[in-house]
Design an enzyme around this catalytic site. Structure first.
Site, PDB file in Angstrom:
ATOM      1  N   ARG A  21      12.612 143.160 107.273  1.00 10.20           N
ATOM      2  CA  ARG A  21      13.540 143.756 106.328  1.00 10.20           C
ATOM      3  C   ARG A  21      12.835 144.135 105.034  1.00 10.20           C
ATOM      4  NH1 ARG A  21      18.654 141.796 108.341  1.00 10.20           N
ATOM      5  NH2 ARG A  21      20.410 142.458 107.082  1.00 10.20           N
ATOM      6  N   ARG A  59      34.906 145.739 110.902  1.00 13.77           N
ATOM      7  CA  ARG A  59      34.103 145.212 112.012  1.00 13.77           C
ATOM      8  C   ARG A  59      34.531 143.800 112.452  1.00 13.77           C
ATOM      9  NH1 ARG A  59      27.691 145.223 111.103  1.00 13.77           N
ATOM     10  NH2 ARG A  59      27.946 143.704 109.454  1.00 13.77           N
ATOM     11  N   ARG A  85      35.184 137.451 112.530  1.00 15.79           N
ATOM     12  CA  ARG A  85      34.756 138.370 111.462  1.00 15.79           C
ATOM     13  C   ARG A  85      33.771 137.640 110.583  1.00 15.79           C
ATOM     14  NH1 ARG A  85      38.412 143.014 111.012  1.00 15.79           N
ATOM     15  NH2 ARG A  85      40.011 142.627 112.585  1.00 15.79           N
ATOM     16  N   LYS A 114      23.374 148.691 114.646  1.00 18.29           N
ATOM     17  CA  LYS A 114      22.215 148.065 115.302  1.00 18.29           C
ATOM     18  C   LYS A 114      22.671 147.027 116.335  1.00 18.29           C
ATOM     19  CE  LYS A 114      20.244 146.499 111.490  1.00 18.29           C
ATOM     20  NZ  LYS A 114      21.295 146.860 110.518  1.00 18.29           N
ATOM     21  N   ARG A 128      24.333 144.123  99.723  1.00 16.94           N
ATOM     22  CA  ARG A 128      23.481 144.296 100.914  1.00 16.94           C
ATOM     23  C   ARG A 128      22.944 145.723 101.003  1.00 16.94           C
ATOM     24  NH1 ARG A 128      27.769 142.294 104.935  1.00 16.94           N
ATOM     25  NH2 ARG A 128      26.360 142.924 106.610  1.00 16.94           N
TER      26      ARG A 128
HETATM   27  P1  AMP Z   1      22.482 140.859 109.322  1.00 16.62           P
HETATM   28  O1  AMP Z   1      23.302 140.151 110.328  1.00 16.62           O
HETATM   29  O2  AMP Z   1      21.217 141.442 109.900  1.00 16.62           O
HETATM   30  O3  AMP Z   1      23.278 141.865 108.517  1.00 16.62           O
HETATM   31  O4  AMP Z   1      21.995 139.727 108.282  1.00 16.62           O
HETATM   32  C1  AMP Z   1      22.935 138.964 107.536  1.00 16.62           C
HETATM   33  C2  AMP Z   1      22.224 138.291 106.382  1.00 16.62           C
HETATM   34  O5  AMP Z   1      21.212 137.394 106.886  1.00 16.62           O
HETATM   35  C3  AMP Z   1      21.483 139.225 105.427  1.00 16.62           C
HETATM   36  O6  AMP Z   1      22.334 139.772 104.435  1.00 16.62           O
HETATM   37  C4  AMP Z   1      20.449 138.247 104.828  1.00 16.62           C
HETATM   38  O7  AMP Z   1      21.034 137.399 103.866  1.00 16.62           O
HETATM   39  C5  AMP Z   1      20.070 137.395 106.037  1.00 16.62           C
HETATM   40  N1  AMP Z   1      18.935 137.974 106.785  1.00 16.62           N
HETATM   41  C6  AMP Z   1      18.951 138.490 108.050  1.00 16.62           C
HETATM   42  N2  AMP Z   1      17.737 138.932 108.412  1.00 16.62           N
HETATM   43  C7  AMP Z   1      16.919 138.711 107.359  1.00 16.62           C
HETATM   44  C8  AMP Z   1      15.550 138.964 107.094  1.00 16.62           C
HETATM   45  N3  AMP Z   1      14.748 139.567 108.003  1.00 16.62           N
HETATM   46  N4  AMP Z   1      15.056 138.587 105.887  1.00 16.62           N
HETATM   47  C9  AMP Z   1      15.825 137.984 104.964  1.00 16.62           C
HETATM   48  N5  AMP Z   1      17.132 137.731 105.128  1.00 16.62           N
HETATM   49  C10 AMP Z   1      17.693 138.087 106.319  1.00 16.62           C
END
Ligand code: AMP
Length: 219
Positions: free
Chosen positions: A89, A128, A161, A13, A173
């Protein structure tokens, strides 16, 4: 044009968002990036978010909704549109987003799911790293910078990282994705806005498919 990019962690993404920013002049709004920034600066949001993020759990809705609402409402009027990367999410978050957009007179034109199987995701995430300056995404296994140590997109030589890209947190996750985020596919299918793209294809092919879909959506 406003877009939601849906998909599991490591689906690409972030990579595709950067392409959409450059190609369609849309603004990437990544809740993950905003929360990581809040943690790094030690803001009140960051203090709450930190332990949830380290455990691979969702940060509570009131916190995330505050962050994304502010970002959407702060977009300059002349912005061509936005890409929501990492929000919503869960189905409750999608409901809150609908209300927010209604209130400010905006809407979502398309929802793109970048679909990748779990076993591939684990390998992708473990390799990554991103440019410390523009956020371009690279990978030890699939996409090294063209010139070693130099970002292809902005020329920066600093890379980073993520601390939550470790095997235990990644597993959690993925559980969270399957339980809470995947139901959004049916939510948006019912609204007739969904397009599922094979995220296991080469990066250029994924870009091409997104391009075709958005080209058709814009007409
Ligand atoms: P990402 O960079 O999108 O993988 O997000 C990293 C972490 O941020 C996730 O594992 C969650 O802990 C938190 N996070 C990001 N977006 C959301 C969301 N929409 N709702 C809740 N937690 C989020």
């Amino acid at each position: 044009m406003n877009i939601i990019l849906l998909g599991p962690p490591g689906a690409g993404k972030g990579t595709q968002s950067k392409y959409l920013e450059d190609h369609f002049h849309l603004k990437q709004l990544s809740t993950g990036d905003m929360l990581r920034h809040a943690v790094a600066t030690g803001s009140p949001v960051g203090v709450v978010a930190k332990s949830f993020m380290e455990g691979g759990k969702l940060v509570p809705d009131d916190v995330v909704v505050g962050v994304i609402s502010e970002a959407i409402e702060a977009l300059p009027k002349e912005t061509a549109g936005f890409i929501l990367d990492g929000f919503p999410r869960s189905v409750p978050q999608a409901g809150i987003l609908d209300q927010l957009l209604d209130r400010i007179g905006k809407n979502i034109d398309a929802v793109i799911v970048v679909d990748v199987k779990d076993d591939i995701l684990v390998k992708r995430i473990s390799g990554r790293f991103t440019c410390g300056s523009c956020g371009e995404v690279f990978n030890d296994f699939f996409r090294l910078p063209k010139t070693e140590g130099v970002c292809d997109r902005c020329g920066s030589t600093s890379f980073k990282r993520r601390s939550d890209d470790n095997p235990d947190t990644v597993r959690e996750r993925l559980v969270v994705y399957h339980e809470q985020t995947k139901p959004l596919i049916d939510y948006y299918k019912a609204k007739g806005k969904l397009n599922i793209i094979d995220g296991e294809a080469a990066i250029e092919d994924v870009k091409e498919r997104i391009n075709e879909f958005l080209g058709a959506t814009r007409q």
